[in-house]
Write a protein that holds these residues in place. Sequence first.
Motif, PDB file in Angstrom:
ATOM      1  N   ARG A   1      -2.739  -5.011   0.912  1.00  0.00           N
ATOM      2  CA  ARG A   1      -1.379  -4.485   0.752  1.00  0.00           C
ATOM      3  C   ARG A   1      -1.251  -3.583  -0.463  1.00  0.00           C
ATOM      4  NH1 ARG A   1       2.578  -9.695   1.877  1.00  0.00           N
ATOM      5  NH2 ARG A   1       2.290  -9.822   4.133  1.00  0.00           N
ATOM      6  N   SER A   2      -2.108  -3.793  -1.481  1.00  0.00           N
ATOM      7  CA  SER A   2      -1.985  -3.014  -2.715  1.00  0.00           C
ATOM      8  C   SER A   2      -2.196  -1.521  -2.487  1.00  0.00           C
ATOM      9  CB  SER A   2      -2.976  -3.524  -3.759  1.00  0.00           C
ATOM     10  OG  SER A   2      -4.304  -3.284  -3.329  1.00  0.00           O
ATOM     11  N   LYS A   3      -2.843  -1.170  -1.362  1.00  0.00           N
ATOM     12  CA  LYS A   3      -3.082   0.246  -1.066  1.00  0.00           C
ATOM     13  C   LYS A   3      -1.902   0.894  -0.356  1.00  0.00           C
ATOM     14  CE  LYS A   3      -7.955  -0.932  -0.579  1.00  0.00           C
ATOM     15  NZ  LYS A   3      -9.035  -1.214   0.370  1.00  0.00           N
ATOM     16  N   GLU A   4      -0.918   0.076   0.027  1.00  0.00           N
ATOM     17  CA  GLU A   4       0.183   0.603   0.848  1.00  0.00           C
ATOM     18  C   GLU A   4       1.328   1.151   0.013  1.00  0.00           C
ATOM     19  OE1 GLU A   4       1.313  -2.627   3.335  1.00  0.00           O
ATOM     20  OE2 GLU A   4      -0.652  -2.770   4.325  1.00  0.00           O
ATOM     21  N   SER A   5       1.631   0.530  -1.162  1.00  0.00           N
ATOM     22  CA  SER A   5       2.766   0.990  -1.962  1.00  0.00           C
ATOM     23  C   SER A   5       2.533   0.670  -3.430  1.00  0.00           C
ATOM     24  CB  SER A   5       4.060   0.321  -1.490  1.00  0.00           C
ATOM     25  OG  SER A   5       4.011  -1.074  -1.752  1.00  0.00           O
TER      26      SER A   5
END
Length: 805
Positions: A99-103
Motif C-alpha cells: 500500500r505504501s506505493k499507492e499514496s
Amino acid sequence: MDQKGYRRGSFQSSTSDEDMLEIAGASLDFSMADDDPPLEREMGGFSSYNGGGMNGTSTMMDFLEEPLPGVGTYEDFNTIDWVREKSRDRDRHREITSRSKESTWALIHSVSDAFSGWLLMLLIGLLAGSLAGLIDISAHWMTDLKEGVCLAGFWFNHEHCCWKSNTTFTDRDKCPEWKSWSQLILGHGEGAFAYILNYFMYVIWALLFSLLAVLLVKGFAPYACGSGIPEIKTILSGFIIRGYLGKWTLVIKTITLVLAVSSGLSLGKEGPLVHVACCCGNILCHLFTKYRKNEAKRREVLSAAAAAGVSVAFGAPIGGVLFSLEEVSYYFPLKTLWRSFFAALVAAFTLRSINPFGNSRLVLFYVEFHMPWHLLELVPFILLGIFGGLWGAFFIRSNIAWCRRRKTTKLGKYPVLEVFVVTAITAVLAFPNEYTRMSTSELISELFNDCGILDSSKLCEYVNDFNSTKGDDLPDRAAGPGVYTAMWQLALALVMKVFITIFTFGMKVPSGLFIPSMAVGAIAGRLLGVAVEQLAFYHHDWAIFSGWCSPGADCITPGLYAMVGAAACLGGVTRMTVSLVVIMFELTGGLEYIVPLMAAAMTSKWVADAIGREGIYDAHIRLNGYPFLEAKEEFSHKTLAMDVMRPRRNDPPLTVITQDSMTVEDVETIINDTTYSGYPVVVSRESQRLVGFVLRRDLIISIENARKKQDGIVSTSIIYFTDHSPPLPPSSPSMLKLRSILDLSPFTVTDQTPMEIVVDIFRKLGLRQCLVTHNGKLLGIITKKDVLKHIAQLANQDPDSILFN
C-alpha cells in the motif's frame, strides 16, 4: 448451551488481576476470558485468520468478511502458536509495504509503522528508568526510617540529612540533624534503655512495612509476589498468563517492592525490577496496533523490557541485554538485540539523570580497584567459585523443598502469618549485628570497598604505619581489633543470610534473589580476602608470596575477593555465566578483573551443575508446573511420535470435524463434550484424510456470531470448510462457511518420526500442536503438554505436574 467449556452470550468478559488466584496452586478457569486490558479484541486486517462466511442455498454470501473480535486470540493459560503469529505479522507487513506505493499517506503510515518499535523502546526505557529511580529513593529513605528521622525534613534519608552538616568527615553519620528514635523520644541515645527502644522501633517498622506489603499483594494483585522471572521466562516462551503483566500488577509491585526491601527481609529488588519493566512493556504495547494484536511481536518487546529491567537494577546496559538473551528470552532475533540495547541504554540514562544515590552512579555499590591481581590469586578465586557452586546447589534444593512444603501443607493458606513470622525473626536477629542491620545493598557496598586513608569502617581498622604509605595506596597492614570484631560479625551475618534467605524467597511479597546471593558471596569473599591478606603480611617470606608480595606493598585487595565471591554465589544460584561476568564488570569498571570473575563464574556453574542441573528459576518453573520447554536440555531417548501421540491404544478415537458433512449442532456437541483447544478437520470419518486444523475458540466465536448476525443459521445448518458449498436439497437451511478460520497448513509428522526431532521442532518453531499421520491418513495429535509430560516421565518425574499443580 450453558454447558462446560462453551458459553453463549458475549465472549468479552473481563478478567482483571483481582479475580486471579495465585499462580502456584491456582484452581484455573479455562473459560473464554479476555485480558484486562483487552489484548486483541480488534483483530483485523488478515485475510488468512479472520472470520468465516455463510452460504445460503439461493445466494452466496460471506457475512464474516469483517474480522470478528476474538478470532485468532488465545484463552488464558494457553500457549500461543508462534508459526501462526509470525505468519500473520508477515501478511500485515506485506500489505503495508504494497500500500505504501499507492499514496503519500500510506507511505507515511509505512514509515510510522517501521519507527513504532523504536518509539516503544524509548517509552519503555523512560518509564522503567523513572520507576527504578523512584523505587531506589523510596527504599533508601524507608530503610533509614527504621533507625531514626531527619529533623531538617522527614523526607531526607540519613545520608542526605547530613550533607549540609558541619560535622567532621569521621563523624559524618552523627550529624545533629539526624535523630535516632531514642534521641527523639528519650532525649538521649546512650544506655541500655535507649538501645532497647531503638531495637523495638526497628522491629516494629520492619513488621509494619512487610505486613503492608503482603496485605496489598494479597488484596489487590496476587501476581505481584515473588521475583517474577520464572513466570516471565514462561510467558516469553509463548504461554499466556492474563493479568501477570497488567496495570494493577505494576502499581502494586512497585509499591510493595519498596516496602519489602525497606522491611529488612533478606531479599533484593533486582529480580522484581525485571517484572516491573516487563509490565511497563506490556502496557505500552497497547499504544501500538502491531504489538497489541500480535502475541509473538509483543514477546519481542518483553525481551527488550527485561534487558531494560536489569540495566536499571545494576546500572549495566550491556549486561542487561546479555541477561535477556542468556537467561529469559525464548525467541531473540537480531532486531530484538538492537532494540534491547536501545531500551537498556535509555533506561540507564534516565536512571542516571534521576541520580537516586547522589553519587552520579547507577548503583549503590559501584567500586573501583586500582591494584592488579596476581596469577597465584586464581587459587582462592577458584575456591570462591567452588563455595558459590555448593551454596547455589544447597540453596536451590532447600528453597524448593520449603516451597513445595508451602504448596502442599496448610502453611500456604496463611501467607500473612508466614511473612509476619519471618520478618519478626529476621528483624530480631538482624538488629544486634551492624552488618545485618544495614540494608543488603549497603552491606555489599561496604564489603566491595577498598580501604583508604579516610575510611572509618571497622573493616578498615588496620594497624597503620604511615611511614610506608606511598601515594593513595595503602600497603598490606596488620589487622587491628576492629577488623577481628568485623570478621566475627560477618561470620555470624553469613550464617544468618545463608539460612534466612531459604525461607524468604517465595513468600507472598516481591522478592529478588540477586542481592541476597551476592551478599552471601561478598561476605565469604571478604573473609577469605582478609585471611589471605594477613597470611601474606605475616608470611611474606613464603615461596608463594616472596616473588610478588614484598613487605610494604599493597598486593592483596580484600574488596576484590568480595566481588568475586558475589559473582560466584550469584552464578551458583542462577547458573548465569556471560551476562553475570559482564554485569559485574560494568559494576566495577575494571577490565583487568574479568579473568578472576570468569574463573569464579565458570567454577561455580560446573560445581552446581554437578550436583543439580537446574538453576533457581528453572527449578521454580518445574515446581509450579509451567509448560516451559527448556531449550538448553538435550533429549536423548529413543522414542517415536507414535509412542507419545494421543489417542493411545485403549483410548477413544481422535475427535475430528469433517469438512462438509457436520451440522452446527454436531460441532457444538463436540465442543461441549470435550475440552480440547482445537480439532483436526478431515475429508470424512472413513478416509481420515487431513484437510486442516481449526481452533476451538475460533469455532465458538464464529458460530455464535453467525447465529446473531445471519438469519437462517439453525442447529441443523451444515458447516463446511471447502471453497464450494456441498450439494444439498433446496429445502435445507442456510449453510455456514468457515474456511477462513481453518489452518490449511498444520504441522504434521509421520508416526515413525523420532521424538528427539519432534521435541526439536516444538522448541525451534514454538508449536502448540503437531498432527501425526501414516500414509497420509490422520492418526493422532501431539501437543506441547504431551511433549512436556513425556519428558517428565522419562526423567522419573510426575507427568501430571505439567500445566500447573
